[in-house]
Design a protein around this motif. Structure first.
Motif, short mmCIF file in Angstrom:
data_model
loop_
_atom_site.label_atom_id
_atom_site.label_comp_id
_atom_site.label_asym_id
_atom_site.label_seq_id
_atom_site.Cartn_x
_atom_site.Cartn_y
_atom_site.Cartn_z
N VAL A 1 0.82 -1.20 0.00
CA VAL A 1 0.00 0.00 0.00
C VAL A 1 0.85 1.26 0.00
O VAL A 1 0.69 2.13 -0.86
CB VAL A 1 -0.95 0.00 1.21
CG1 VAL A 1 -1.78 1.27 1.23
CG2 VAL A 1 -1.84 -1.23 1.14
N LEU B 1 0.87 3.61 -3.23
CA LEU B 1 0.33 4.97 -3.15
C LEU B 1 1.42 6.00 -3.32
O LEU B 1 1.23 7.05 -3.98
CB LEU B 1 -0.40 5.16 -1.81
CG LEU B 1 -1.71 4.37 -1.66
CD1 LEU B 1 -2.30 4.59 -0.27
CD2 LEU B 1 -2.72 4.77 -2.73
N LEU C 1 -3.57 12.94 -1.92
CA LEU C 1 -4.49 11.83 -1.67
C LEU C 1 -4.56 10.90 -2.88
O LEU C 1 -5.57 10.85 -3.60
CB LEU C 1 -5.89 12.37 -1.36
CG LEU C 1 -6.04 13.12 -0.03
CD1 LEU C 1 -7.42 13.79 0.03
CD2 LEU C 1 -5.87 12.18 1.16
N GLN D 1 -5.18 8.08 -3.01
CA GLN D 1 -6.33 7.18 -2.88
C GLN D 1 -7.43 7.57 -3.85
O GLN D 1 -8.21 6.71 -4.29
CB GLN D 1 -6.90 7.21 -1.45
CG GLN D 1 -6.03 6.55 -0.39
CD GLN D 1 -5.02 7.51 0.22
OE1 GLN D 1 -4.82 8.62 -0.31
NE2 GLN D 1 -4.39 7.10 1.31
N VAL E 1 -7.13 5.53 -7.01
CA VAL E 1 -7.35 4.07 -7.00
C VAL E 1 -8.71 3.67 -6.46
O VAL E 1 -9.06 2.49 -6.45
CB VAL E 1 -6.24 3.35 -6.21
CG1 VAL E 1 -4.88 3.60 -6.85
CG2 VAL E 1 -6.24 3.80 -4.76
#
Lengths: 202, 202, 202, 202
Positions: free
Chosen positions: B132, B136, B160, B162, B165
DNA sequence: AATGAATGAGTATTCATTCAT
DNA sequence: CATGAATGAATACTCATTCAT
């Protein structure tokens, strides 16, 4: 004298048990959860527990169901009846709702479903019908209405409401797995909504 | 023609066993997986399995690790060395990669981690560090580079990753839980990337 | 006339189980004793046994302790309160006691301790404190009193009460190992006591 | 070059194995001893060990036997051929011998026999015939000779040579069980011999 | 002869579920 | 209704023994 309390408890038993069970399942997962611990936390004997729920699996299903029902309906009603513009609704009530989910019992249920779903397809079906399909449907309709009203362009988002809730899922998983690594999930969801709106607004 | 009972394949055993174990854990989850079934599928006796893995938990960890390592590195190297613009990279290799993940063993690992993570924090740490955080980080750097090069605005997306994804996560969860309800996950991810790029491009 | 499968005898269970366990441990020793056989002999399911004793080791310890406590105390009290001369006491109650030991459960416990003591030091400590040190102490005091009263000379026997009980040990070991070779253990102990008294009497 | 060592080892293998086995049995007892550990300590593969000893039990028996034979014979010969008076012999060589036993491998063997004897009656028989009966017989004859020569009275001791070795047994058990509680076993045996001699001397 | 990978029967322990009270 | 003692099937793990190499 003490009777009213006794009466009351009798009424509330199932709820007390599923609440205790929720905690235990949340802590240990389905397989590692002890029925005995559920009974103890519910302040009830093992035998009595089995009077209300035939098997551990039944209990599990009851737990999942009991958590699921509540929350969503309010939102759905609001979506259907709101007088806000779609954009305002998405920025307002929907975003609020999404922000609350990752820290709520729903996150636990999702975790349990991800873990155990394969062995409980009926539970997944139940969850699908009562939560996912309803929820996504409502969001889709909200977007659709925006399109109809000329607020939004007609994009893939109309067909794929998942695009709106994706950061909520990420936030949920994050909290489940990486609790100790901070992530500003609110910011995440806000920015995402911003992005989506920028994309679909006329 | 009878298969030899004895085989002596010290070199290959661990892999044979973890592969069988992967299947069994994927099917049943950790707690409900039976060591005996792993052995049977690996074509090996229970005893031998314990010669290579001290406990069921060790085996589980080995399975998780064995799946994790591979895939990611290629992508990371590509990100660092690519001559593509950030946009081209995101539209190309990164999107391709994301599309492949939900159907790959990684999805299984994610599911297992979501289910068992609480009881195996070291495994979560391991996954965090090796997958992770690396993944990231690489995506963040890719966006950053786009900003530096004047391709992108400096938005929250830089902090971010995130946000990029998120639809991959949704697709993964979807496939795990709602396999029988079709969802065009490729379209989902494509649209999402489109959205993000529209948002961050100058 | 079928025996009830369920019995509900919470009070008696521990004793029933330790008694069955005593027999099984006596026959097979600790390591080779099977928990299942204990359960069967106690007329109880394996599960119930684990309700009362957390592990096989716990059960073993309970067995040792349950045998130990009883017997000795009567003798100790008699030693402290007797009005007999030390010689009369040794020839009478003490000798009687010693004669009974080799055929009693205590002999079994000794055998188990000799066999398993190294791996259960706390059990040895327990046995030491509750049996050996108490017993030898009482005998020493008995001899001492004889010296004080002018019955006996002050010899090494006062410091080494083991000298008095030695033939009891021999008899015990003999019965454990060489049961089929006859040995007049009573005569052995009588003669020994004779010898000791001849040695210490003024 | 290295061959001679190889040759030598081949000759010594059984001894090396039984010696390693002795250590392991001494540490863990029969049931808890691992054949693998014996092999490792003997610097030998498990397979080879099984070439020399068909089963763990065989190995155990070989260990017991290998320890037993040695020591005693010298003493026996001395008893038969000595020119010392019986009293001098008892005070001298016999006492010396007895003092050495509790710290010797024999004590370990005794412990193993006490623990495992019931399940290995042939071993007990073997031990009886080669050690106990021989040893007690020799002591009995020594006392007898003292009687014949007019050194000793004819007492029960002549028939019960156990009376002479009793403190040796006590010392042995003591060392096995209560190693950390000091006991002057030499003094114990000396005093005891003193007592016996005082009792039987004319 | 020598190895050690491989086997599989055996055992302690757990836990959902039942049922006498 | 309510209890919790009792059951027994299920399962991780061990270890003496075998045998292909």
């Amino acid at each position: 004298m003490a009777e009213p309390r006794y009466q009351r408890r009798k009424q509330d038993r199932p709820k007390e048990i599923t609440e205790a069970a929720f905690d235990v399942f949340a802590e240990h997962g389905y397989a590692s959860a002890r029925v005995e611990e559920v009974a103890k936390r519910a302040g009830v004997s093992k035998g009595l527990l089995y009077l209300y729920f035939k098997t551990k699996e039944e209990l599990f299903k009851a737990v999942i169901r009991s958590v699921v029902i509540r929350r969503l309906d309010a939102l759905l009603v609001t979506i259907e009846t709101t007088e806000l513009s779609s954009e305002a609704f998405i920025r307002g009530p929907l975003l609020e709702f999404m922000k609350r989910v990752p820290g709520s019992p729903v996150a636990v249920v999702i975790r349990l479903l991800i873990a155990e779903g394969q062995r409980h397809p009926d539970l997944v079906d139940y969850y699908w019908e009562n939560v996912v399909s309803k929820g996504l449907g409502a969001i889709a309709r909200c977007v659709e209405r925006g399109v109809e009203r000329g607020e939004f362009r007609d994009t893939a988002v109309t067909q794929l409401p998942q695009l709106l809730v994706a950061p909520m899922m990420v936030s949920m998983i994050w909290k489940i797995l990486f609790a100790k690594r901070t992530l500003d999930t609110d910011k995440l969801m806000e920015t995402h909504i911003e992005m989506v709106l920028a994309y679909i607004k006329l």
